[in-house]
Design a protein around this motif. Structure first.
Motif, mmCIF file in Angstrom:
data_model
loop_
_atom_site.group_PDB
_atom_site.id
_atom_site.type_symbol
_atom_site.label_atom_id
_atom_site.label_comp_id
_atom_site.label_asym_id
_atom_site.label_seq_id
_atom_site.Cartn_x
_atom_site.Cartn_y
_atom_site.Cartn_z
ATOM 1 N N MET A 17 0.802 -1.162 0.180
ATOM 2 C CA MET A 17 0.139 -0.058 0.001
ATOM 3 C C MET A 17 1.051 1.385 0.163
ATOM 4 N N VAL A 36 -7.336 6.961 2.791
ATOM 5 C CA VAL A 36 -7.283 6.864 1.286
ATOM 6 C C VAL A 36 -6.539 7.888 0.816
ATOM 7 N N THR A 49 -4.381 5.210 -3.857
ATOM 8 C CA THR A 49 -4.268 4.046 -3.166
ATOM 9 C C THR A 49 -5.005 4.020 -1.746
ATOM 10 N N ALA A 50 -5.220 2.934 -1.244
ATOM 11 C CA ALA A 50 -5.932 2.866 0.134
ATOM 12 C C ALA A 50 -5.102 2.008 0.997
ATOM 13 N N TYR A 52 -5.256 -1.058 3.883
ATOM 14 C CA TYR A 52 -5.804 -2.190 3.907
ATOM 15 C C TYR A 52 -7.089 -2.010 4.671
ATOM 16 N N ARG A 55 -9.444 -0.915 2.425
ATOM 17 C CA ARG A 55 -9.831 -2.007 1.125
ATOM 18 C C ARG A 55 -10.891 -2.753 1.608
ATOM 19 N N LYS A 56 -10.999 -3.107 2.653
ATOM 20 C CA LYS A 56 -12.177 -4.006 3.406
ATOM 21 C C LYS A 56 -13.491 -3.142 2.964
ATOM 22 N N ARG A 60 -10.663 0.840 -4.130
ATOM 23 C CA ARG A 60 -9.474 0.305 -4.818
ATOM 24 C C ARG A 60 -9.018 1.572 -5.609
ATOM 25 N N SER A 61 -7.574 1.386 -6.257
ATOM 26 C CA SER A 61 -7.083 2.545 -6.969
ATOM 27 C C SER A 61 -7.837 2.819 -8.154
ATOM 28 N N ALA A 68 -15.385 6.455 -3.025
ATOM 29 C CA ALA A 68 -14.580 5.936 -1.699
ATOM 30 C C ALA A 68 -15.437 6.534 -0.559
ATOM 31 N N CYS A 75 -13.696 7.444 6.243
ATOM 32 C CA CYS A 75 -12.460 7.405 5.753
ATOM 33 C C CYS A 75 -11.729 8.663 5.915
#
Ligand code: TTP
Ligand code: MG
Length: 369
Positions: A17, A36, A49-50, A52, A55-56, A60-61, A68, A75
């Motif tokens: 990441m 993010v 990117t983010a 992990y 990402r749950k 995503r990129s 997001a 976030c």
């Protein structure tokens, strides 16, 4: 008679990441929070990117930051700071070059190393990979994942196999067993479109791909069919190519949703320009050609290119050129699913020997030396 070439030992290293990990070094308080890296959620920028945790939530990129935010309103959005990523990238490249000069960087956070013959005297690629990961952690406080194999594509798949902080070793005799059960989308170069095309042919795993003939795959995928055919059989003869032999450097993304709003595409291209220019500078390279690539909603791909007499000097200039190239496309009228920028016509800074007595008309050809 020449003896057969020794089995190659290739390591693929990819930082975990990356941009987010670098940001979190300065913000350890955010470690457990979804993070993010990208513009604010009310902007049109996309996620670089983010971490992990984020990402749950399915972040995503290349996803719009607004999307997001919808998926995860708690976030934290941090703006990208390319100078920082650049600095870390330099540190990891130094580590790679302590091992071998056969280093092929793919982006700021990713590289292939051919360690068949290397500077360390250590014959085990596994032990070298472990040592590289350890040095990266010590010098950057960041984790990387690595894959070890005898071909570039298996090394790449392997580095992604167990992330973060992973190390996956695939000895040559196990390469086929390793790749065959994988979904085809794990093959580098296969995106959503090819994946869908393959699914429509009932090809979902690498084993299913390997069952098809070359003729069939070429008929379906043109010249890409040969690549798919070989890869499914574990064949990849590409060699790790050090940066000074590289011919182009690019970044592109397929958007979550097709973009009709021209300024949204421009926002993405601005990020792209920053990224490719940072990587170019990082490599000590200079480029004269800027290529804009677009894919429309109907999958038509187009490129528009401009070669300058002078090297591009800044990310802003790359973006300005990309924007004029965008004028020569249907962006804004036709929905766009993918956009990207590639820089080419390289000359290494060090090799740019332009004798002062030469007058201007000669300059172009001299720069190719
Ligand atoms: P990646 O290695 O693809 O992703 P990552 O390092 O963030 O995560 P992973 O642990 O899965 O490897 O890309 C490296 C960096 O490049 C990433 O941190 C941000 C940037 N990037 C973009 O700006 N846009 C993109 O679309 C992608 C894929 C990456
Ligand atoms: Mg990475």
């Amino acid at each position: 008679m020449t003896s057969p070439a020794p089995v190659r030992k290739i390591i693929h290293v990819d930082m975990d990441m990356f941009y987010a990990a670098v940001e979190l070094l300065d913000r350890p308080d955010l470690r457990e929070r979804p993070v993010v890296v990208g513009g604010p959620p009310n902007s049109r920028s996309v996620v670089t990117t983010a971490n992990y945790v984020a990402r749950k939530f399915g972040i995503r990129s290349a996803m719009p930051c607004a999307e997001a935010y919808r998926r995860c309103p708690t976030c934290v959005f941090l703006p990208p700071d390319f100078k920082k990523y650049h600095a870390v990238s330099e540190v990891i490249r130094e580590i790679f070059h302590e091992v071998t000069d056969l280093v092929e960087p793919v982006s700021l956070d990713e590289a292939y190393l051919d360690v068949t013959a290397n500077k360390t005297g250590e014959p085990s690629a596994t032990r070298i990979a472990r040592a590289v990961k350890k040095k990266i952690l010590e010098r950057t406080r960041l984790t990387a994942s690595a894959g070890v194999a005898s071909t570039m594509f298996v090394a790449k798949i392997a580095s992604d196999f167990r992330k973060p902080d992973g190390l996956t070793v695939v000895p040559p005799e196990r390469a086929l067993a390793f790749i065959r059960p994988l979904p085809v989308i794990r093959i580098p170069g296969i995106g959503k479109v090819t994946d869908r095309h393959l699914a429509s042919l009932d090809i979902r795993t690498v084993a299913e791909l390997a069952a098809k003939t070359l003729e069939f795959l070429e008929e379906q995928f043109g010249s890409f069919g040969r690549y798919l055919h070989d890869i499914a059989r574990g064949i990849d003869e590409r060699e790790v190519t050090p940066v000074w032999e590289r011919r182009s450097l690019g970044a592109e993304a397929t958007f979550e949703r097709d973009l009709t709003d021209r300024s949204a595409i421009e926002d993405y291209l601005k990020q792209c320009a920053r990224r490719v220019f940072a990587e170019l500078t990082e490599e000590g390279n200079r480029a004269r050609t800027v290529t804009l690539k677009l894919k429309y909603h109907d999958f038509r791909s187009i490129t528009r290119r401009r070669t300058l007499d002078e090297f591009v000097r800044s990310a802003e200039e790359v973006f300005a050129l990309a924007r004029t190239l965008l004028d020569r496309t249907d962006a804004g009228r036709v929905p766009v699913r993918l956009a990207g920028i590639t820089l080419s016509t390289f000359t290494r800074k060090e090799r740019r020997v332009v004798p002062v007595q030469l007058v201007l008309p000669f300059r172009e050809s001299m720069e190719e030396l």
